[in-house]
Design an enzyme around this catalytic site. Structure first.
Site, PDB file in Angstrom:
ATOM      1  N   ILE A   1       0.829  -1.203   0.000  1.00 37.61           N
ATOM      2  CA  ILE A   1       0.000   0.000   0.000  1.00 37.61           C
ATOM      3  C   ILE A   1       0.865   1.255   0.000  1.00 37.61           C
ATOM      4  CG2 ILE A   1      -1.662   1.348   1.345  1.00 37.61           C
ATOM      5  CD1 ILE A   1      -2.838  -1.317   2.331  1.00 37.61           C
TER       6      ILE A   1
ATOM      7  N   ASP B   1      13.185   4.373  11.358  1.00 41.46           N
ATOM      8  CA  ASP B   1      12.573   3.390  12.253  1.00 41.46           C
ATOM      9  C   ASP B   1      11.541   4.160  13.063  1.00 41.46           C
ATOM     10  OD1 ASP B   1      11.810   1.651  14.243  1.00 41.46           O
ATOM     11  OD2 ASP B   1      13.844   1.102  14.847  1.00 41.46           O
TER      12      ASP B   1
ATOM     13  N   ASN C   1       1.689   5.376   6.961  1.00 45.11           N
ATOM     14  CA  ASN C   1       1.258   4.092   6.424  1.00 45.11           C
ATOM     15  C   ASN C   1       1.957   2.898   7.068  1.00 45.11           C
ATOM     16  OD1 ASN C   1       0.335   2.140   4.142  1.00 45.11           O
ATOM     17  ND2 ASN C   1       2.565   2.068   4.073  1.00 45.11           N
TER      18      ASN C   1
ATOM     19  N   ARG D   1       4.315  13.905  15.806  1.00 45.63           N
ATOM     20  CA  ARG D   1       5.034  14.804  16.716  1.00 45.63           C
ATOM     21  C   ARG D   1       6.201  15.483  16.003  1.00 45.63           C
ATOM     22  NH1 ARG D   1       5.685  14.931  22.527  1.00 45.63           N
ATOM     23  NH2 ARG D   1       7.631  15.953  23.099  1.00 45.63           N
TER      24      ARG D   1
ATOM     25  N   TYR E   1      -3.227  -5.392  17.111  1.00 54.47           N
ATOM     26  CA  TYR E   1      -3.259  -4.552  15.915  1.00 54.47           C
ATOM     27  C   TYR E   1      -4.529  -3.704  15.922  1.00 54.47           C
ATOM     28  CZ  TYR E   1      -3.599  -3.611  10.836  1.00 54.47           C
ATOM     29  OH  TYR E   1      -3.730  -3.029   9.592  1.00 54.47           O
TER      30      TYR E   1
ATOM     31  N   LYS F   1      -4.804   0.348  15.964  1.00 58.04           N
ATOM     32  CA  LYS F   1      -5.459   1.055  14.867  1.00 58.04           C
ATOM     33  C   LYS F   1      -6.644   1.883  15.368  1.00 58.04           C
ATOM     34  CE  LYS F   1      -2.989  -0.183  11.263  1.00 58.04           C
ATOM     35  NZ  LYS F   1      -2.285   0.788  10.400  1.00 58.04           N
TER      36      LYS F   1
END
Length: 267
Positions: A18, A63, A90, A123, A154, A158
């Site tokens: 994606i 990272d 993403n 941030r 997960y 999310k």
């Protein structure tokens, strides 16, 4: 003029799937792209593809679990391409565990990559956007944030991204910063989770399709098109929005309708 002719975009996790599709879509509409990726080979490959298509692109190794890495990477991207006007969060990770069996280490990793990583990027980008008087942020959440479809750690991460999106939209709208979230359904990609599932069952995507009102799983380009819209001036009055790009999955349960409700009407 192309819709993103004046856009300098950072796309995290743009080395494949994606993220790569998002980078390619934005570039095709005129954006300069910073490919932020932890895997140097994948990130370099995306940059090569973008440049071969005539786009301006730059790789920065990042990272997202390390705030310092994000600060350094974003500073490098801005020095190479100009002030960043669009951030696409993403990059993600899932171990596809369950509550009964997931280890503490696996839980913490998924929260750290998916939620904390998104926060680190936001941030890092906010001071520059505030100083320049605006910018756009698009966070990739998931339908797992809206309903329970497994993968509890997960899903929790999310879901946190949705509230984080709304927080940024509320607090920084006066600075001209828009922040929106996209919730993809199942998307056909080459990530390790889908690769393993396909090895176990080559028809996994065909089986999943029956749950979707549109009759198919998503393609990376479906998500990329939504990102390109929300990141553009066409969405200038949209912020704090949560957009499912899921083929109708969260609108209704097709299998239940087909196998229970409609069958009962025919009895």
């Amino acid at each position: 003029m192309s819709r993103h002719a004046n856009t300098v975009a950072v796309v995290t996790g743009a080395g494949h799937g994606i993220g790569r599709a998002i980078a390619q879509r934005l570039a095709s509409e005129g954006a300069a792209i910073a490919v932020a990726e932890i895997n140097e080979h994948w990130g370099g490959e995306t940059v090569e593809r973008l440049r071969s298509a005539g786009a301006t692109a730059h790789f920065v190794r990042t990272d997202i679990t390390e705030f310092g890495s994000i600060q350094d990477g974003f500073a490098e991207a801005a020095a190479a391409l100009g002030p960043i006007t669009l951030l696409v969060n993403n990059a993600a990770f899932t171990d596809a565990g369950n509550l009964a069996g997931i280890s503490l280490e696996a839980w913490h990793k998924e929260i750290d990559v998916n939620l904390n990583g998104t926060y680190h990027c936001i941030r890092a980008i906010l001071p520059g956007m505030r100083e320049r008087g605006g910018g756009a942020i698009v966070n990739i959440s998931s339908v797992n944030a809206l309903r329970y479809f497994g993968n509890p750690s997960y899903s929790a991460a999310k879901a946190g991204i949705i509230n984080l999106t709304q927080s940024v939209a509320s607090e920084f709208g006066r600075d001209g910063i828009r922040c929106n979230a996209i919730c993809p359904g199942s998307v056909r990609t080459d990530n390790i989770t889908w690769t393993i599932r396909q090895q176990k069952d080559p028809r996994v995507f065909q089986k999943l399709a029956r749950w979707y009102p549109l009759g198919r799983v998503g393609e990376p380009e479906d998500i990329a098109k939504a990102v390109a819209f929300l990141g553009s001036d066409e969405a200038a009055y949209i912020t704090g929005a949560v957009l499912p790009v899921d083929g109708g999955l969260t609108a209704g349960m097709n299998v239940m309708i087909d196998e229970f409700i409609l069958e009962s009407r025919n009895d």
